[in-house]
Design a protein around this motif. Structure first.
Motif, mmCIF file in Angstrom:
data_model
loop_
_atom_site.group_PDB
_atom_site.id
_atom_site.type_symbol
_atom_site.label_atom_id
_atom_site.label_comp_id
_atom_site.label_asym_id
_atom_site.label_seq_id
_atom_site.Cartn_x
_atom_site.Cartn_y
_atom_site.Cartn_z
ATOM 1 N N ARG A 80 1.024 -1.346 0.163
ATOM 2 C CA ARG A 80 -0.202 -0.336 -0.056
ATOM 3 C C ARG A 80 1.284 1.114 -0.045
ATOM 4 N NH1 ARG A 80 -5.031 1.186 2.946
ATOM 5 N NH2 ARG A 80 -5.465 2.810 2.944
ATOM 6 N N GLU A 81 2.095 1.525 0.990
ATOM 7 C CA GLU A 81 3.082 2.430 0.434
ATOM 8 C C GLU A 81 3.387 2.611 -0.866
ATOM 9 O OE1 GLU A 81 3.744 -0.308 2.454
ATOM 10 O OE2 GLU A 81 2.316 -0.002 4.045
ATOM 11 N N SER A 84 1.997 6.104 -2.646
ATOM 12 C CA SER A 84 2.650 7.566 -0.881
ATOM 13 C C SER A 84 3.973 7.702 -2.755
ATOM 14 C CB SER A 84 3.338 7.230 -0.167
ATOM 15 O OG SER A 84 1.951 6.966 0.805
ATOM 16 N N LEU A 87 2.252 9.587 -5.486
ATOM 17 C CA LEU A 87 2.196 10.342 -5.406
ATOM 18 C C LEU A 87 3.328 11.329 -5.260
ATOM 19 C CD1 LEU A 87 -1.051 10.033 -2.872
ATOM 20 C CD2 LEU A 87 -1.450 11.124 -4.745
ATOM 21 N N GLY A 88 4.540 10.862 -4.721
ATOM 22 C CA GLY A 88 5.435 11.538 -4.535
ATOM 23 C C GLY A 88 6.343 12.021 -5.642
ATOM 24 N N GLN A 111 -4.531 12.721 -5.589
ATOM 25 C CA GLN A 111 -4.703 11.746 -4.521
ATOM 26 C C GLN A 111 -6.217 11.554 -4.323
ATOM 27 O OE1 GLN A 111 -4.605 15.913 -1.989
ATOM 28 N NE2 GLN A 111 -2.276 15.307 -1.636
ATOM 29 N N ASN A 115 -6.885 7.332 -3.096
ATOM 30 C CA ASN A 115 -7.435 6.872 -1.663
ATOM 31 C C ASN A 115 -8.358 6.312 -2.798
ATOM 32 O OD1 ASN A 115 -5.380 8.135 0.011
ATOM 33 N ND2 ASN A 115 -7.295 10.463 -0.709
#
Length: 124
Positions: A80-81, A84, A87-88, A111, A115
């Motif tokens: 899941r990470e 992130s 997105l970064g 985002q 999500n």
């Protein structure tokens, strides 16, 4: 000079910058290269398709056809990470292309997409 408008040309620029980062990322590169392929031709087709997705999301163009969530279900499981990280890299790419105002609009949409995908992929 950073773009002060969200349009087809700036979305194409974003796809170029973003996917160059993705292709070489230590975590995401392998997943994307496996799913997309490693040839420049495969990546050009992917950038065009996903550019159409963002054009549809941001401009209401309606040019995208497909089911991006289903494509993520078809991938081998990944942490899941990684969303992130995605997105970064997306935010870094936005910084290179857009003004702060445009960046804020696009990042909010990104985002929301991330999500939604995380909720669908990781919530049973």
């Amino acid at each position: 000079m950073r773009q002060k408008a969200i349009n087809e040309a700036s979305i194409n620029d974003l796809m170029e910058v973003f996917y160059e980062k993705i292709r070489v990322d230590k975590d995401l590169g392998e997943i994307f290269n496996h799913a997309v392929g490693t040839s420049d031709e495969a990546w050009e087709a992917h950038k065009q398709k996903i550019g159409g997705f963002w054009s549809s999301v941001l401009l209401g163009s309606g040019v995208y056809t497909g089911n991006p969530l289903q494509k993520h279900f078809e991938l081998p499981p990944f942490p899941r990470e990684f969303f992130s990280i995605w997105l970064g890299l997306f935010e870094e790419s936005l910084d290179e292309i857009y003004s702060q105002e445009c960046k804020a609009v696009i990042l909010q949409k990104a985002q929301m997409v991330a999500n939604r995908f995380m909720n669908m992929l990781y919530t049973n």
